[in-house]
Design a protein around this motif. Structure first.
Motif, PDB file in Angstrom:
ATOM      1  N   UNK A 483       0.840  -1.206   0.000  1.00 51.41           N
ATOM      2  CA  UNK A 483       0.000   0.000   0.000  1.00 51.41           C
ATOM      3  C   UNK A 483       0.870   1.250   0.000  1.00 51.41           C
ATOM      4  N   UNK A 484       1.966   1.241   0.787  1.00 44.00           N
ATOM      5  CA  UNK A 484       2.864   2.396   0.806  1.00 44.00           C
ATOM      6  C   UNK A 484       3.562   2.594  -0.530  1.00 44.00           C
ATOM      7  N   UNK A 485       3.887   1.499  -1.206  1.00 45.03           N
ATOM      8  CA  UNK A 485       4.579   1.616  -2.485  1.00 45.03           C
ATOM      9  C   UNK A 485       3.651   2.095  -3.595  1.00 45.03           C
ATOM     10  N   UNK A 486       2.403   1.618  -3.618  1.00 44.03           N
ATOM     11  CA  UNK A 486       1.466   1.994  -4.684  1.00 44.03           C
ATOM     12  C   UNK A 486       0.696   3.259  -4.367  1.00 44.03           C
ATOM     13  N   UNK A 487       0.530   3.568  -3.095  1.00 50.38           N
ATOM     14  CA  UNK A 487      -0.254   4.743  -2.722  1.00 50.38           C
ATOM     15  C   UNK A 487      -1.727   4.460  -2.539  1.00 50.38           C
ATOM     16  N   UNK A 488      -2.172   3.247  -2.771  1.00 50.78           N
ATOM     17  CA  UNK A 488      -3.577   2.873  -2.579  1.00 50.78           C
ATOM     18  C   UNK A 488      -3.628   1.377  -2.314  1.00 50.78           C
ATOM     19  N   UNK A 489      -4.771   0.933  -1.834  1.00 53.37           N
ATOM     20  CA  UNK A 489      -4.958  -0.474  -1.529  1.00 53.37           C
ATOM     21  C   UNK A 489      -5.594  -1.174  -2.724  1.00 53.37           C
ATOM     22  N   UNK A 490      -4.849  -2.024  -3.463  1.00 52.22           N
ATOM     23  CA  UNK A 490      -5.448  -2.671  -4.646  1.00 52.22           C
ATOM     24  C   UNK A 490      -6.527  -3.686  -4.298  1.00 52.22           C
ATOM     25  N   UNK A 491      -6.532  -4.203  -3.053  1.00 54.34           N
ATOM     26  CA  UNK A 491      -7.526  -5.191  -2.654  1.00 54.34           C
ATOM     27  C   UNK A 491      -8.733  -4.579  -1.977  1.00 54.34           C
ATOM     28  N   UNK A 492      -8.743  -3.220  -1.828  1.00 55.04           N
ATOM     29  CA  UNK A 492      -9.873  -2.569  -1.169  1.00 55.04           C
ATOM     30  C   UNK A 492     -11.126  -2.649  -2.041  1.00 55.04           C
ATOM     31  N   UNK A 493     -12.258  -2.678  -1.378  1.00 51.62           N
ATOM     32  CA  UNK A 493     -13.522  -2.757  -2.100  1.00 51.62           C
ATOM     33  C   UNK A 493     -13.838  -1.423  -2.766  1.00 51.62           C
TER      34      UNK A 493
END
Length: 562
Positions: A483-493
């Motif tokens: 999450x820190x590397x991408x800036x968002x949670x890819x698994x978030x709904x």
């Protein structure tokens, strides 16, 4: 001359006349013979061909669908049902007698549980339907395998032997010659005596199959033989002190810890390798499923050598001085080191620090042994005490005995006996795992299969069952880093986005109303879960309060407590 009249040939113009006397009687047809149709001479047998019916038969169109009719009834045929297996109880033999014991023979539940490897008390985790079906299939296969193993146990005719003395007789004083006189001829033929008085003391090791024996003397004598046939494989003198000797994955390779370096020999006595990074080695242990050779040295280093690729996996500093007591746990491949301060440390190549430290004796540790199940550890020290420890997480001594002179060598036999000299072997060994009667080709095939199934050194740990579980801490840490590397949670709904509707029903007010409705449902689910958790906590607190109240003495003021 007038021409003579010739008789007409049969089959052309006039049919041949049948002679009643020459006609043969028709043979009676048996029930196992097929019915045959009489054919004329020169014609091939087959079904009769009626040309007239074929010419007069009306032709039906190709697309027409006509139902086939049964030969018995005039109604159209019904599709056949799948064949059903008959009950074996109703089946009878040719003589008409019924089987008094139909079906497979019953197997005792206790025998099946002995071979079962799945803990059915633990429920299956919540997972996808496909994964759950695979787990159920695996459980069914394991259950079937355990039943087959329980049935085949009847074929194990060999029985384990035992040593029983007379009333008041000490079994430690029974000699090998007395045992040879008491056992049968086949067992007595396995007894042999080696007079090695010149180059001792000796260190010996049996191969994994138990058929070959290797021994090395302190004055450089190294030999290997097939003790069943008494055939000598090799015998050399390395002109250097030999401190320990070990077979590797097969009887074709030998590891010899000489005074200076570690040497590898083949079964002909030819030196193959000289590993100078492993110097002043005192003890050797080989891990067969990992293809790792563990060495303990005078300098206090524990080194792991991968013999399949010839590289050193790990070199760990025990920081406890000279290492001359070492043993392995066959259950989880953890190395146990005994130290001069009375402690035993447990090591894995994946960790630079010991997995555990156990204070065993007041003096130095002389010998360490671990049973095949990884449950018990036996240690002996300079304080003349023999202790048995529980390795199932408690690491507490279960029993302690004082020996007059102490024990310098300990070993657990295959039957679970703790011995200091003579052992007790398993009569019904597993030939698929270690076959002492295998040929050269079978040994080569086994080596290839073992290399393909080699377990990585990173998987050595105290509890091997933890490898099948999910590491939640590492999983959450990896998720945070992603999450820190991408800036968002890819698994978030993803937030709810209502689909646009036609005919004027996609106004702004209706979209907001639908969004709010979904948000309210999610909020209700969260509130419902929190209420359930609170109720569970309250019930747990009430149970604890009841347990405390029942443990204390009743008082007259308890009726005022609410």
């Amino acid at each position: 001359m007038g021409e003579m009249e010739t008789a007409p040939k049969p089959g052309r113009d006039v049919p041949p006349k049948k002679d009643k006397l020459q006609t043969k009687r028709k043979k009676p047809r048996r029930y196992w013979e097929e019915e045959t149709v009489p054919t004329t001479d020169g014609a091939s047998p087959g079904p009769p061909c009626n040309k007239k019916n074929r010419e007069l038969r009306p032709q039906r169109p190709k697309n027409a669908h006509i139902l086939k009719k049964s030969r018995i009834s005039k109604q159209p045929q019904v599709p056949k049902k799948p064949r059903e297996w008959k009950n074996p109880e109703s089946q009878r033999s040719l003589s008409g007698a019924q089987d008094p014991f139909p079906g497979p023979a019953p197997v005792p539940v206790e025998v099946v549980q002995k071979f079962c490897r799945i803990d059915k008390s633990r429920k299956l985790p919540r997972s996808k339907a496909k994964t759950r079906s695979r787990l159920e299939v695996a459980e069914a296969e394991e259950e079937e395998t355990s039943i087959k193993a329980a049935r085949s146990e009847l074929l194990l005719a060999e029985e384990p032997g035992f040593l029983e003395g007379e009333d008041g007789e000490d079994t430690a004083k029974i000699c090998q010659a007395d045992i040879v006189e008491a056992v049968d001829i086949a067992s007595a033929a396995k007894h042999f005596d080696l007079n090695l008085r010149q180059f001792g003391p000796y260190r010996l090791n049996y191969s994994r199959t138990g058929r070959h024996l290797a021994f090395g003397g302190r004055r450089g004598h190294v030999a290997a033989l097939d003790w069943v046939t008494k055939k000598l494989m090799c015998e050399i003198n390395v002109m250097e002190a030999v401190r320990d000797i070990r077979f590797l994955h097969s009887e074709a390779l030998l590891a010899v810890a000489q005074n200076r370096w570690l040497h590898i020999y083949d079964n002909q006595g030819i030196e193959l390798h000289c590993i100078r990074r492993c110097d002043r080695v005192t003890r050797l242990e080989f891990l067969p499923f990992h293809f790792l050779l563990a060495t303990a040295s005078e300098t206090g280093f524990l080194t792991y050598l991968d013999v399949s690729v010839g590289k050193i996996v790990a070199a760990l500093n025990a920081r406890a001085g000279r290492l001359d007591v070492m043993s392995q746990n066959p259950y989880n491949a953890v190395i146990h080191l005994g130290h001069s301060n009375g402690t035993v440390s447990l090591w894995s190549p994946a960790m630079k620090e010991p997995l555990a430290k156990i204070l065993c004796h007041r003096g130095g540790v002389r010998a360490v042994a671990v049973d095949s199940t990884g449950t018990y550890m036996a240690t002996s020290g300079l304080d003349h005490q023999l202790k048995i420890f529980d390795l199932r997480g408690t690491y507490q001594p279960l029993s302690t005995r004082t020996l007059p002179h102490g024990a310098g060598h300990l070993a657990f036999s295959q039957r679970g006996l703790l011995v200091a000299g003579m052992g007790a072997g398993e009569p019904n060994f597993d030939g698929l795992e270690s076959n002492p009667y295998r040929s050269r080709k079978q040994r080569q095939e086994w080596e290839v299969k073992a290399l393909l199934e080699k377990v990585p050194a990173e998987l050595i740990c105290l509890d091997p069952r933890a490898l099948a579980e999910v590491d939640v801490i590492s999983l959450e840490q990896g998720k945070k880093e992603r999450i820190e590397r991408l800036g968002y949670d890819p698994e978030a709904k993803a937030p709810f986005q209502p689909k646009p509707k036609q005919k004027g029903r996609s106004s702004t007010a209706s979209l907001v109303k639908r969004k709010r409705k979904v948000m309210d449902e999610e909020h209700r689910d969260k509130v419902r879960q929190s209420l359930q958790q609170q109720q569970q906590q309250q019930q747990q607190q009430q149970k604890e309060a009841k347990a405390k109240s029942t443990g204390a003495r009743p008082s007259a003021l308890d009726r005022f407590v609410r």
